[in-house]
Design a protein around this motif. Structure first.
Motif, PDB file in Angstrom:
ATOM      1  N   GLN A   1       0.817  -1.210   0.000  1.00 30.39           N
ATOM      2  CA  GLN A   1       0.000   0.000   0.000  1.00 30.39           C
ATOM      3  C   GLN A   1       0.858   1.271   0.000  1.00 30.39           C
ATOM      4  N   TRP A   2       2.012   1.208   0.661  1.00 30.61           N
ATOM      5  CA  TRP A   2       2.900   2.386   0.676  1.00 30.61           C
ATOM      6  C   TRP A   2       3.333   2.727  -0.751  1.00 30.61           C
ATOM      7  N   ALA A   3       3.762   1.723  -1.490  1.00 37.75           N
ATOM      8  CA  ALA A   3       4.195   1.950  -2.871  1.00 37.75           C
ATOM      9  C   ALA A   3       3.035   2.433  -3.733  1.00 37.75           C
ATOM     10  N   GLN A   4       1.849   1.860  -3.540  1.00 37.16           N
ATOM     11  CA  GLN A   4       0.707   2.289  -4.347  1.00 37.16           C
ATOM     12  C   GLN A   4       0.336   3.732  -4.041  1.00 37.16           C
ATOM     13  N   ALA A   5       0.399   4.123  -2.758  1.00 38.40           N
ATOM     14  CA  ALA A   5       0.092   5.502  -2.393  1.00 38.40           C
ATOM     15  C   ALA A   5       1.050   6.466  -3.085  1.00 38.40           C
ATOM     16  N   PHE A   6       2.325   6.090  -3.167  1.00 39.24           N
ATOM     17  CA  PHE A   6       3.312   6.924  -3.868  1.00 39.24           C
ATOM     18  C   PHE A   6       2.995   7.009  -5.355  1.00 39.24           C
ATOM     19  N   GLU A   7       2.765   5.873  -5.968  1.00 38.58           N
ATOM     20  CA  GLU A   7       2.561   5.851  -7.422  1.00 38.58           C
ATOM     21  C   GLU A   7       1.264   6.534  -7.828  1.00 38.58           C
ATOM     22  N   ASP A   8       0.264   6.518  -6.953  1.00 37.35           N
ATOM     23  CA  ASP A   8      -1.011   7.167  -7.254  1.00 37.35           C
ATOM     24  C   ASP A   8      -0.961   8.678  -7.074  1.00 37.35           C
ATOM     25  N   SER A   9       0.107   9.199  -6.497  1.00 39.48           N
ATOM     26  CA  SER A   9       0.177  10.636  -6.217  1.00 39.48           C
ATOM     27  C   SER A   9       1.459  11.222  -6.798  1.00 39.48           C
ATOM     28  N   ILE A  10       2.563  11.099  -6.095  1.00 40.24           N
ATOM     29  CA  ILE A  10       3.832  11.649  -6.560  1.00 40.24           C
ATOM     30  C   ILE A  10       4.247  11.026  -7.892  1.00 40.24           C
ATOM     31  N   GLY A  11       4.111   9.719  -7.988  1.00 41.70           N
ATOM     32  CA  GLY A  11       4.515   9.030  -9.205  1.00 41.70           C
ATOM     33  C   GLY A  11       3.722   9.435 -10.430  1.00 41.70           C
ATOM     34  N   GLU A  12       2.473   9.839 -10.242  1.00 37.25           N
ATOM     35  CA  GLU A  12       1.639  10.271 -11.370  1.00 37.25           C
ATOM     36  C   GLU A  12       2.243  11.485 -12.060  1.00 37.25           C
ATOM     37  N   VAL A  13       2.897  12.347 -11.288  1.00 33.91           N
ATOM     38  CA  VAL A  13       3.451  13.584 -11.836  1.00 33.91           C
ATOM     39  C   VAL A  13       4.908  13.422 -12.251  1.00 33.91           C
ATOM     40  N   THR A  14       5.698  12.725 -11.411  1.00 32.46           N
ATOM     41  CA  THR A  14       7.120  12.597 -11.703  1.00 32.46           C
ATOM     42  C   THR A  14       7.434  11.469 -12.670  1.00 32.46           C
ATOM     43  N   GLY A  15       6.487  10.532 -12.822  1.00 32.31           N
ATOM     44  CA  GLY A  15       6.732   9.380 -13.661  1.00 32.31           C
ATOM     45  C   GLY A  15       7.634   8.341 -13.024  1.00 32.31           C
ATOM     46  N   GLN A  16       7.897   8.491 -11.736  1.00 28.15           N
ATOM     47  CA  GLN A  16       8.798   7.579 -11.035  1.00 28.15           C
ATOM     48  C   GLN A  16       8.032   6.412 -10.430  1.00 28.15           C
ATOM     49  N   ASP A  17       8.704   5.232 -10.433  1.00 27.32           N
ATOM     50  CA  ASP A  17       8.202   4.134  -9.629  1.00 27.32           C
ATOM     51  C   ASP A  17       8.475   4.445  -8.162  1.00 27.32           C
ATOM     52  N   ALA A  18       7.772   3.765  -7.284  1.00 26.27           N
ATOM     53  CA  ALA A  18       7.984   3.998  -5.858  1.00 26.27           C
ATOM     54  C   ALA A  18       9.417   3.634  -5.483  1.00 26.27           C
ATOM     55  N   PRO A  19      10.082   4.496  -4.727  1.00 28.59           N
ATOM     56  CA  PRO A  19      11.439   4.165  -4.266  1.00 28.59           C
ATOM     57  C   PRO A  19      11.371   3.156  -3.122  1.00 28.59           C
ATOM     58  N   ASP A  20      12.521   2.701  -2.684  1.00 27.30           N
ATOM     59  CA  ASP A  20      12.558   1.887  -1.481  1.00 27.30           C
ATOM     60  C   ASP A  20      12.148   2.752  -0.292  1.00 27.30           C
ATOM     61  N   ALA A  21      11.305   2.225   0.549  1.00 27.63           N
ATOM     62  CA  ALA A  21      10.885   2.970   1.732  1.00 27.63           C
ATOM     63  C   ALA A  21      12.057   3.097   2.691  1.00 27.63           C
ATOM     64  N   PRO A  22      12.169   4.230   3.385  1.00 23.78           N
ATOM     65  CA  PRO A  22      13.272   4.381   4.344  1.00 23.78           C
ATOM     66  C   PRO A  22      13.105   3.426   5.522  1.00 23.78           C
ATOM     67  N   GLU A  23      14.215   3.051   6.127  1.00 24.22           N
ATOM     68  CA  GLU A  23      14.187   2.149   7.262  1.00 24.22           C
ATOM     69  C   GLU A  23      13.621   2.841   8.489  1.00 24.22           C
ATOM     70  N   ILE A  24      12.632   2.243   9.102  1.00 23.79           N
ATOM     71  CA  ILE A  24      12.014   2.826  10.282  1.00 23.79           C
ATOM     72  C   ILE A  24      13.019   2.883  11.420  1.00 23.79           C
ATOM     73  N   GLY A  25      13.057   4.030  12.095  1.00 19.76           N
ATOM     74  CA  GLY A  25      13.988   4.219  13.200  1.00 19.76           C
ATOM     75  C   GLY A  25      15.422   4.478  12.778  1.00 19.76           C
ATOM     76  N   SER A  26      15.628   4.821  11.512  1.00 24.37           N
ATOM     77  CA  SER A  26      16.987   4.926  10.972  1.00 24.37           C
ATOM     78  C   SER A  26      17.648   6.278  11.166  1.00 24.37           C
ATOM     79  N   VAL A  27      16.913   7.270  11.694  1.00 27.58           N
ATOM     80  CA  VAL A  27      17.507   8.595  11.860  1.00 27.58           C
ATOM     81  C   VAL A  27      17.351   9.049  13.311  1.00 27.58           C
ATOM     82  N   PRO A  28      18.252   9.887  13.809  1.00 31.59           N
ATOM     83  CA  PRO A  28      18.130  10.390  15.176  1.00 31.59           C
ATOM     84  C   PRO A  28      16.789  11.104  15.381  1.00 31.59           C
ATOM     85  N   GLY A  29      16.123  10.768  16.455  1.00 33.65           N
ATOM     86  CA  GLY A  29      14.820  11.368  16.740  1.00 33.65           C
ATOM     87  C   GLY A  29      13.665  10.497  16.340  1.00 33.65           C
ATOM     88  N   SER A  30      13.922   9.432  15.572  1.00 31.57           N
ATOM     89  CA  SER A  30      12.829   8.553  15.132  1.00 31.57           C
ATOM     90  C   SER A  30      12.662   7.381  16.078  1.00 31.57           C
TER      91      SER A  30
END
Length: 307
Positions: free
Chosen positions: A278-307
């Motif tokens: 669903q995450w990839a579909q949400a991207f492709e149905d919105s951002i991807g519609e305009v940029t023409g990009q496939d969904a990127p790899d989702a970032p790793e949860i908890g991977s940045v300070p503060g997360s």
């Protein structure tokens, strides 16, 4: 790509909430109607939590029957209200919010409260909203005031200029000694100060105000999130992008402080929608519609300070 959880939203602080029983997603997904019929499209097979601990934040949201979300109404591709139908708000951020509502309630029912960038922490601290989906960049300073789930997306700061790029700007160094437009309380403020300390900052509370100022020549450039600037340039013939993303900044889901169980729950949900598509579909149905990009790899949860 990335900055702040949200600043494109309304400048006046919490306006009366816009109550929306929404299920539509960008890209033509169908919605549940007011009678509560089963949602279709991206929400039809979206995960739903099997059980919610009694007395938990999640259980309280389910009993209420809607997820209260701080989200913009004027952020193309992310969370934008249809001017001809105020009950229709579409984009990547709001689709994720509706997916979270589905996980908790069983239906994509959300109530949107437009935030200003400087009010997001307060809205979570005083429980005006349950969550913030508002290009909310995760920082350690903010994480001392509220909690972040995620990151759920990566963005970065870029530079927009008036059409034709009259100053010939193609890097952050070209902004030295010049008037530079930034959003109040966005990562661009510190970034420009650090990179070109002699630049003169001109701040605005909302993205539309900043874009108008740039088109009017009230600054030589506007520094903001790459994705937001790309959508601005796509809808405004008076401006253009001068650079790609210059930084890497993580968007997080803003959560109230002192509720670790809710954070764990939201991160588990985020993992599920990444794994189930669903995450990839949400991207492709919105951002991807305009940029023409496939969904990127989702970032790793908890991977940045503060997360």
């Amino acid at each position: 790509m990335a900055p702040t959880r949200r600043w494109r939203a309304a400048a006046a602080a919490p306006v009366a909430a816009l109550s929306l029983i929404l299920a539509a997603c960008g890209g033509g997904s169908d919605s549940a109607d007011e009678s509560g019929s089963k949602a279709t499209g991206i929400f039809a097979d979206a995960p739903v939590a099997e059980s919610l601990p009694e007395g938990s934040t999640m259980a309280e949201i389910k009993e209420r029957g809607e997820l209260v979300v701080a989200a913009a109404l004027d952020a193309p591709l992310l969370s934008q209200q249809n001017p001809t139908d105020p009950d229709e708000v579409e984009g990547f951020d709001i689709t994720l919010a509706k997916l979270l509502a589905t996980y908790i309630i069983g239906e994509p029912k959300v109530k949107i409260v437009p935030p200003a960038s400087q009010t997001r922490e307060a809205m979570l601290q005083n429980e005006t909203v349950d969550v913030v989906f508002n290009t909310y960049t995760i920082t350690e300073e903010r994480a001392q005031q509220i909690q972040f789930a995620g990151p759920y997306f990566l963005s970065g700061l870029a530079i927009a200029v008036p059409k034709g790029n009259p100053e010939g700007i193609d890097s952050i160094d070209d902004l030295a000694g010049k008037q530079v437009i930034v959003g109040a309380n966005t990562p661009a403020v510190d970034y420009v100060k650090e990179e070109v300390p002699d630049a003169e900052l001109v701040t605005f509370d909302t993205d539309p105000q900043a874009i108008q100022a740039l088109a009017q020549g009230r600054g030589v450039a506007y520094v903001q999130d790459y994705l937001l600037l790309a959508t601005d340039a796509a809808t405004n013939d008076d401006i253009e992008l001068a650079t790609g993303a210059l930084t890497a900044e993580p968007y997080g889901i803003g959560l109230p402080p002192n509720d670790p169980d809710f954070k764990t729950f939201v991160n588990e949900w985020l993992t599920k929608i990444q794994e189930e598509g669903q995450w990839a579909q949400a991207f492709e149905d919105s951002i991807g519609e305009v940029t023409g990009q496939d969904a990127p790899d989702a970032p790793e949860i908890g991977s940045v300070p503060g997360s």
